[in-house]
Write a protein that holds these residues in place. Structure first.
Motif, PDB file in Angstrom:
ATOM      1  N   ALA A 113     -10.210  -2.760  -1.194  1.00 53.80           N
ATOM      2  CA  ALA A 113     -11.483  -2.063  -0.966  1.00 53.80           C
ATOM      3  C   ALA A 113     -11.714  -1.814   0.525  1.00 53.80           C
ATOM      4  O   ALA A 113     -12.099  -0.711   0.932  1.00 53.80           O
ATOM      5  CB  ALA A 113     -12.636  -2.871  -1.558  1.00 53.80           C
ATOM      6  N   LEU A 114     -11.496  -2.837   1.352  1.00 53.82           N
ATOM      7  CA  LEU A 114     -11.739  -2.674   2.785  1.00 53.82           C
ATOM      8  C   LEU A 114     -10.677  -1.808   3.444  1.00 53.82           C
ATOM      9  O   LEU A 114     -10.960  -1.103   4.418  1.00 53.82           O
ATOM     10  CB  LEU A 114     -11.792  -4.040   3.470  1.00 53.82           C
ATOM     11  CG  LEU A 114     -13.001  -4.917   3.121  1.00 53.82           C
ATOM     12  CD1 LEU A 114     -12.945  -6.220   3.901  1.00 53.82           C
ATOM     13  CD2 LEU A 114     -14.310  -4.185   3.397  1.00 53.82           C
ATOM     14  N   ASN A 115      -9.463  -1.838   2.919  1.00 51.79           N
ATOM     15  CA  ASN A 115      -8.425  -0.955   3.441  1.00 51.79           C
ATOM     16  C   ASN A 115      -8.860   0.498   3.331  1.00 51.79           C
ATOM     17  O   ASN A 115      -8.662   1.310   4.252  1.00 51.79           O
ATOM     18  CB  ASN A 115      -7.129  -1.186   2.669  1.00 51.79           C
ATOM     19  CG  ASN A 115      -5.961  -0.395   3.213  1.00 51.79           C
ATOM     20  OD1 ASN A 115      -5.645  -0.456   4.399  1.00 51.79           O
ATOM     21  ND2 ASN A 115      -5.308   0.363   2.339  1.00 51.79           N
ATOM     22  N   GLU A 116      -9.505   0.815   2.205  1.00 50.05           N
ATOM     23  CA  GLU A 116     -10.023   2.170   2.008  1.00 50.05           C
ATOM     24  C   GLU A 116     -11.347   2.373   2.750  1.00 50.05           C
ATOM     25  O   GLU A 116     -11.521   3.362   3.475  1.00 50.05           O
ATOM     26  CB  GLU A 116     -10.231   2.425   0.516  1.00 50.05           C
ATOM     27  CG  GLU A 116     -10.844   3.783   0.195  1.00 50.05           C
ATOM     28  CD  GLU A 116     -11.131   3.942  -1.285  1.00 50.05           C
ATOM     29  OE1 GLU A 116     -11.830   4.921  -1.632  1.00 50.05           O
ATOM     30  OE2 GLU A 116     -10.677   3.108  -2.092  1.00 50.05           O
ATOM     31  N   SER A 123      -0.318   0.976   3.471  1.00 47.48           N
ATOM     32  CA  SER A 123       0.231   1.274   2.154  1.00 47.48           C
ATOM     33  C   SER A 123       0.023   0.066   1.247  1.00 47.48           C
ATOM     34  O   SER A 123      -0.293  -1.044   1.701  1.00 47.48           O
ATOM     35  CB  SER A 123       1.729   1.576   2.258  1.00 47.48           C
ATOM     36  OG  SER A 123       2.445   0.391   2.595  1.00 47.48           O
ATOM     37  N   ARG A 124       0.223   0.254  -0.061  1.00 50.10           N
ATOM     38  CA  ARG A 124       0.039  -0.860  -0.994  1.00 50.10           C
ATOM     39  C   ARG A 124       0.992  -2.014  -0.656  1.00 50.10           C
ATOM     40  O   ARG A 124       0.606  -3.187  -0.697  1.00 50.10           O
ATOM     41  CB  ARG A 124       0.273  -0.354  -2.423  1.00 50.10           C
ATOM     42  CG  ARG A 124       0.008  -1.357  -3.533  1.00 50.10           C
ATOM     43  CD  ARG A 124      -1.433  -1.821  -3.607  1.00 50.10           C
ATOM     44  NE  ARG A 124      -2.347  -0.799  -4.023  1.00 50.10           N
ATOM     45  CZ  ARG A 124      -2.789  -0.623  -5.279  1.00 50.10           C
ATOM     46  NH1 ARG A 124      -2.379  -1.425  -6.234  1.00 50.10           N
ATOM     47  NH2 ARG A 124      -3.643   0.319  -5.567  1.00 50.10           N
ATOM     48  N   MET A 125       2.244  -1.705  -0.315  1.00 43.26           N
ATOM     49  CA  MET A 125       3.199  -2.753   0.021  1.00 43.26           C
ATOM     50  C   MET A 125       2.844  -3.430   1.347  1.00 43.26           C
ATOM     51  O   MET A 125       3.027  -4.648   1.498  1.00 43.26           O
ATOM     52  CB  MET A 125       4.621  -2.194   0.062  1.00 43.26           C
ATOM     53  CG  MET A 125       5.223  -1.938  -1.315  1.00 43.26           C
ATOM     54  SD  MET A 125       5.286  -3.466  -2.325  1.00 43.26           S
ATOM     55  CE  MET A 125       6.248  -2.892  -3.728  1.00 43.26           C
ATOM     56  N   GLU A 126       2.359  -2.687   2.321  1.00 42.30           N
ATOM     57  CA  GLU A 126       1.924  -3.284   3.586  1.00 42.30           C
ATOM     58  C   GLU A 126       0.738  -4.216   3.351  1.00 42.30           C
ATOM     59  O   GLU A 126       0.638  -5.293   3.952  1.00 42.30           O
ATOM     60  CB  GLU A 126       1.561  -2.197   4.592  1.00 42.30           C
ATOM     61  CG  GLU A 126       2.758  -1.417   5.124  1.00 42.30           C
ATOM     62  CD  GLU A 126       2.355  -0.222   5.961  1.00 42.30           C
ATOM     63  OE1 GLU A 126       3.136   0.169   6.852  1.00 42.30           O
ATOM     64  OE2 GLU A 126       1.256   0.342   5.719  1.00 42.30           O
ATOM     65  N   CYS A 141      -1.158  -9.617  -6.780  1.00 43.78           N
ATOM     66  CA  CYS A 141      -2.472  -9.130  -7.201  1.00 43.78           C
ATOM     67  C   CYS A 141      -2.837  -7.830  -6.491  1.00 43.78           C
ATOM     68  O   CYS A 141      -3.594  -7.017  -7.040  1.00 43.78           O
ATOM     69  CB  CYS A 141      -3.534 -10.198  -6.973  1.00 43.78           C
ATOM     70  SG  CYS A 141      -3.360 -11.639  -8.071  1.00 43.78           S
ATOM     71  N   VAL A 142      -2.334  -7.621  -5.285  1.00 47.16           N
ATOM     72  CA  VAL A 142      -2.520  -6.334  -4.611  1.00 47.16           C
ATOM     73  C   VAL A 142      -1.786  -5.237  -5.375  1.00 47.16           C
ATOM     74  O   VAL A 142      -2.305  -4.136  -5.577  1.00 47.16           O
ATOM     75  CB  VAL A 142      -2.028  -6.395  -3.152  1.00 47.16           C
ATOM     76  CG1 VAL A 142      -1.967  -4.997  -2.537  1.00 47.16           C
ATOM     77  CG2 VAL A 142      -2.955  -7.278  -2.312  1.00 47.16           C
ATOM     78  N   LEU A 143      -0.574  -5.539  -5.815  1.00 46.55           N
ATOM     79  CA  LEU A 143       0.249  -4.537  -6.497  1.00 46.55           C
ATOM     80  C   LEU A 143      -0.237  -4.306  -7.924  1.00 46.55           C
ATOM     81  O   LEU A 143      -0.463  -3.179  -8.350  1.00 46.55           O
ATOM     82  CB  LEU A 143       1.705  -5.002  -6.511  1.00 46.55           C
ATOM     83  CG  LEU A 143       2.737  -4.020  -7.044  1.00 46.55           C
ATOM     84  CD1 LEU A 143       2.878  -2.827  -6.102  1.00 46.55           C
ATOM     85  CD2 LEU A 143       4.088  -4.710  -7.230  1.00 46.55           C
TER      86      LEU A 143
END
Length: 289
Positions: A113-116, A123-126, A141-143
């Motif tokens: 959420a905060l990344n956005e 990126s999702r992997m980062e 859980c991120v993936l």
């Protein structure tokens, strides 16, 4: 800015402990799956009041010791982007201390959420790699979705999605000490291990029953006798209700069963809910919601 996000629970379709590492951690190999049962998190940035954390469970930490708060601080520190005051309100639906990654999923949801919201742009992997600094289950859980997790959980390989199915989740009314289970695993020669490659092959074939037959968790073999017996009873009950397979998730004590028929799953949920308060009927899901 206000955001509402969901933090789905995770299940271990397979869990193998390969050995203890020189750094004291263990090498794991696990097929992971997310489900629709999820915590609900409200975030608000720009409050001007520093970091505030609230949950609906009084015994959970409401400071930086909460994994969701730790994740928020880590992302701001690493990116240099500040929330100018952040409020995190967590409505817990996933049982705690259950082997379902509830706290880790909360942390992962806050990272996404905060990344956005802060325009960090990872990126999702980062973002998953950053999550490893918060907790071992956070990268998965991120993936979300269906994935192979190796190492401490940081090496992730997305897998073909598990065919959508119904899931009955049952947590008995006791907790399991994760450090004690790892010590128990270290002290025995494991006789049985999951057929992880077979489970992955079944996923590639879209074979739900083939995956369910191969579900296995080595921690179930080293549970204390009383707890192990109760976990085994729940597992047997799920199969008797018509589950294609049943297993324990994480270091337990939660047991889950996969069903290809909703009516059978609902009967299992009703039957076990009469005995165990923390019994849930849900479905598998794809990427995190």
């Amino acid at each position: 800015m206000k955001q509402v996000v969901l933090a789905p629970a995770k299940l271990n379709l397979t869990l193998d402990v390969l050995g203890k590492r020189p750094d004291g951690y263990h090498d794991l190999r696990m097929v992971m799956q997310s489900v629709e049962l999820a915590d609900r998190i409200e975030l608000e940035t720009g409050t001007g009041r520093g970091l505030e954390v609230r949950t609906d469970l009084s015994f959970l930490p409401n400071n930086e010791k909460n994994l969701a708060a730790a994740a928020a601080l880590k992302l701001q520190e690493r990116s240099g982007k500040r929330a100018d005051g952040l409020s995190i309100a967590i409505e817990k639906r996933v049982p705690v201390c259950a082997g379902m990654g509830g706290g880790s999923s909360d942390a992962a949801a806050v990272l996404r959420a905060l990344n956005e919201g802060l325009g960090v742009g990872l990126s999702r992997m980062e973002l998953a790699a950053l999550g490893m600094e918060v907790g071992s289950d956070v990268p998965y859980c991120v993936l979300g979705g269906t994935a192979l997790a190796e190492g401490r959980g940081e090496r992730l390989t997305p897998l073909p999605a598990l065919p959508r199915c119904h899931v009955v989740i049952c947590k008995p009314a006791f907790s399991i000490s994760t450090p004690e289970l790892f010590r128990a695993v270290d002290g025995v020669k494991l006789r049985c291990r999951p057929d992880t490659e077979g489970a992955i092959a079944a996923l590639r074939d879209g074979d739900l029953a083939g995956v369910a037959r191969r579900m296995y968790n080595v921690f179930a073999d080293v549970l204390p006798a009383r707890q192990g017996a109760e976990v085994a009873e729940i597992r047997t009950a799920l199969v008797n209700y018509g589950a294609l397979g049943a297993s324990m998730s994480g270091t337990g004590p939660t047991v889950f069963g996969l069903f290809d028929r909703e009516d059978l799953a609902r009967e299992a949920w009703k039957g076990l809910r009469a005995l165990y308060r923390d019994t849930f009927l849900t479905r598998t899901s794809g990427e995190d919601m």
